[in-house]
Write a protein that holds these residues in place. Sequence first.
Motif, PDB file in Angstrom:
ATOM      1  N   TYR A  58      35.882 -28.870   1.886  1.00  0.00           N
ATOM      2  CA  TYR A  58      36.970 -29.715   1.400  1.00  0.00           C
ATOM      3  C   TYR A  58      38.295 -29.427   2.102  1.00  0.00           C
ATOM      4  O   TYR A  58      39.061 -30.340   2.396  1.00  0.00           O
ATOM      5  CB  TYR A  58      37.111 -29.534  -0.110  1.00  0.00           C
ATOM      6  N   LYS A  59      38.595 -28.170   2.366  1.00  0.00           N
ATOM      7  CA  LYS A  59      39.889 -27.810   2.952  1.00  0.00           C
ATOM      8  C   LYS A  59      40.037 -28.385   4.361  1.00  0.00           C
ATOM      9  O   LYS A  59      41.042 -29.011   4.679  1.00  0.00           O
ATOM     10  CB  LYS A  59      40.077 -26.294   2.964  1.00  0.00           C
ATOM     11  N   SER A  60      39.045 -28.184   5.207  1.00  0.00           N
ATOM     12  CA  SER A  60      39.143 -28.719   6.571  1.00  0.00           C
ATOM     13  C   SER A  60      39.047 -30.244   6.558  1.00  0.00           C
ATOM     14  O   SER A  60      39.743 -30.922   7.324  1.00  0.00           O
ATOM     15  CB  SER A  60      38.098 -28.103   7.493  1.00  0.00           C
ATOM     16  N   TRP A  61      38.225 -30.785   5.676  1.00  0.00           N
ATOM     17  CA  TRP A  61      38.134 -32.243   5.581  1.00  0.00           C
ATOM     18  C   TRP A  61      39.482 -32.842   5.171  1.00  0.00           C
ATOM     19  O   TRP A  61      39.883 -33.893   5.669  1.00  0.00           O
ATOM     20  CB  TRP A  61      37.040 -32.676   4.606  1.00  0.00           C
ATOM     21  N   SER A  62      40.194 -32.174   4.300  1.00  0.00           N
ATOM     22  CA  SER A  62      41.507 -32.656   3.868  1.00  0.00           C
ATOM     23  C   SER A  62      42.502 -32.676   5.025  1.00  0.00           C
ATOM     24  O   SER A  62      43.309 -33.594   5.143  1.00  0.00           O
ATOM     25  CB  SER A  62      42.045 -31.791   2.733  1.00  0.00           C
ATOM     26  N   ILE A  63      42.441 -31.672   5.888  1.00  0.00           N
ATOM     27  CA  ILE A  63      43.309 -31.639   7.076  1.00  0.00           C
ATOM     28  C   ILE A  63      42.987 -32.829   7.970  1.00  0.00           C
ATOM     29  O   ILE A  63      43.869 -33.571   8.399  1.00  0.00           O
ATOM     30  CB  ILE A  63      43.133 -30.310   7.847  1.00  0.00           C
ATOM     31  N   LEU A  64      41.708 -33.018   8.239  1.00  0.00           N
ATOM     32  CA  LEU A  64      41.271 -34.119   9.112  1.00  0.00           C
ATOM     33  C   LEU A  64      41.606 -35.479   8.509  1.00  0.00           C
ATOM     34  O   LEU A  64      42.108 -36.372   9.200  1.00  0.00           O
ATOM     35  CB  LEU A  64      39.771 -34.005   9.375  1.00  0.00           C
ATOM     36  N   ALA A  65      41.351 -35.633   7.230  1.00  0.00           N
ATOM     37  CA  ALA A  65      41.584 -36.926   6.565  1.00  0.00           C
ATOM     38  C   ALA A  65      43.069 -37.272   6.534  1.00  0.00           C
ATOM     39  O   ALA A  65      43.441 -38.443   6.705  1.00  0.00           O
ATOM     40  CB  ALA A  65      41.017 -36.901   5.151  1.00  0.00           C
ATOM     41  N   TYR A  66      43.915 -36.295   6.331  1.00  0.00           N
ATOM     42  CA  TYR A  66      45.357 -36.562   6.324  1.00  0.00           C
ATOM     43  C   TYR A  66      45.801 -37.130   7.671  1.00  0.00           C
ATOM     44  O   TYR A  66      46.640 -38.017   7.739  1.00  0.00           O
ATOM     45  CB  TYR A  66      46.140 -35.282   5.997  1.00  0.00           C
ATOM     46  N   LEU A  67      45.192 -36.639   8.745  1.00  0.00           N
ATOM     47  CA  LEU A  67      45.523 -37.116  10.093  1.00  0.00           C
ATOM     48  C   LEU A  67      44.829 -38.437  10.429  1.00  0.00           C
ATOM     49  O   LEU A  67      45.150 -39.062  11.431  1.00  0.00           O
ATOM     50  CB  LEU A  67      45.153 -36.059  11.126  1.00  0.00           C
ATOM     51  N   GLY A  68      43.856 -38.822   9.627  1.00  0.00           N
ATOM     52  CA  GLY A  68      43.138 -40.072   9.880  1.00  0.00           C
ATOM     53  C   GLY A  68      41.844 -39.885  10.633  1.00  0.00           C
ATOM     54  O   GLY A  68      41.196 -40.847  11.036  1.00  0.00           O
ATOM     55  N   ILE A  69      41.452 -38.645  10.846  1.00  0.00           N
ATOM     56  CA  ILE A  69      40.226 -38.334  11.581  1.00  0.00           C
ATOM     57  C   ILE A  69      39.057 -38.368  10.604  1.00  0.00           C
ATOM     58  O   ILE A  69      38.998 -37.569   9.669  1.00  0.00           O
ATOM     59  CB  ILE A  69      40.338 -36.956  12.260  1.00  0.00           C
ATOM     60  N   ARG A  70      38.142 -39.290  10.840  1.00  0.00           N
ATOM     61  CA  ARG A  70      36.983 -39.443   9.957  1.00  0.00           C
ATOM     62  C   ARG A  70      35.696 -39.118  10.718  1.00  0.00           C
ATOM     63  O   ARG A  70      35.726 -38.668  11.858  1.00  0.00           O
ATOM     64  CB  ARG A  70      36.939 -40.873   9.396  1.00  0.00           C
ATOM     65  N   LYS A  71      34.562 -39.379  10.100  1.00  0.00           N
ATOM     66  CA  LYS A  71      33.257 -39.016  10.661  1.00  0.00           C
ATOM     67  C   LYS A  71      33.033 -39.467  12.103  1.00  0.00           C
ATOM     68  O   LYS A  71      32.390 -38.779  12.881  1.00  0.00           O
ATOM     69  CB  LYS A  71      32.139 -39.608   9.803  1.00  0.00           C
ATOM     70  N   ASP A  72      33.540 -40.642  12.448  1.00  0.00           N
ATOM     71  CA  ASP A  72      33.268 -41.174  13.778  1.00  0.00           C
ATOM     72  C   ASP A  72      33.953 -40.390  14.898  1.00  0.00           C
ATOM     73  O   ASP A  72      33.683 -40.613  16.068  1.00  0.00           O
ATOM     74  CB  ASP A  72      33.612 -42.660  13.865  1.00  0.00           C
ATOM     75  N   PHE A  73      34.804 -39.431  14.558  1.00  0.00           N
ATOM     76  CA  PHE A  73      35.448 -38.573  15.559  1.00  0.00           C
ATOM     77  C   PHE A  73      34.650 -37.296  15.815  1.00  0.00           C
ATOM     78  O   PHE A  73      34.894 -36.609  16.797  1.00  0.00           O
ATOM     79  CB  PHE A  73      36.857 -38.181  15.109  1.00  0.00           C
ATOM     80  N   ARG A  74      33.721 -36.980  14.922  1.00  0.00           N
ATOM     81  CA  ARG A  74      32.997 -35.711  15.022  1.00  0.00           C
ATOM     82  C   ARG A  74      32.238 -35.626  16.346  1.00  0.00           C
ATOM     83  O   ARG A  74      31.436 -36.501  16.686  1.00  0.00           O
ATOM     84  CB  ARG A  74      32.025 -35.588  13.849  1.00  0.00           C
TER      85      ARG A  74
END
Length: 113
Positions: A58-74
């Motif tokens: 959850y913590k790293s996902w929250s960082i990524l989501a705040y920036l707009g980085i979703r699954k398709d960037f992985r």
Amino acid sequence: MENRIHLPALRPGNRKREYLEYSKIDRARVVYAYLTRDVSTRILDDKILCVPHNYKGYKSWSILAYLGIRKDFRNLFHDYTEQEVLDAFVEAGPAYQNIVKVLRLEEIAPWDE
């Protein structure tokens, strides 16, 4: 960088609390690892942020989501150097400026202010 990558659209979130919990270096490491490796956010939480397993990524996902980085960037930039990743976001234009700033360890303008 010979092959240009089509960058997915960013879909930034507005929950900045978890984003602000971590240092600029930790945030940049999470973003870079997610973009260049096929790793889950649980692994990023464990290896980079050193948070307990009960957060389940959850913590790293929250960082990524705040920036707009979703699954398709992985792992989109598998085998790219740090400079090539940075160049791709610079070339992509102003919509990606906060990603550029994070990778350069600069402060970003909050999305929701």
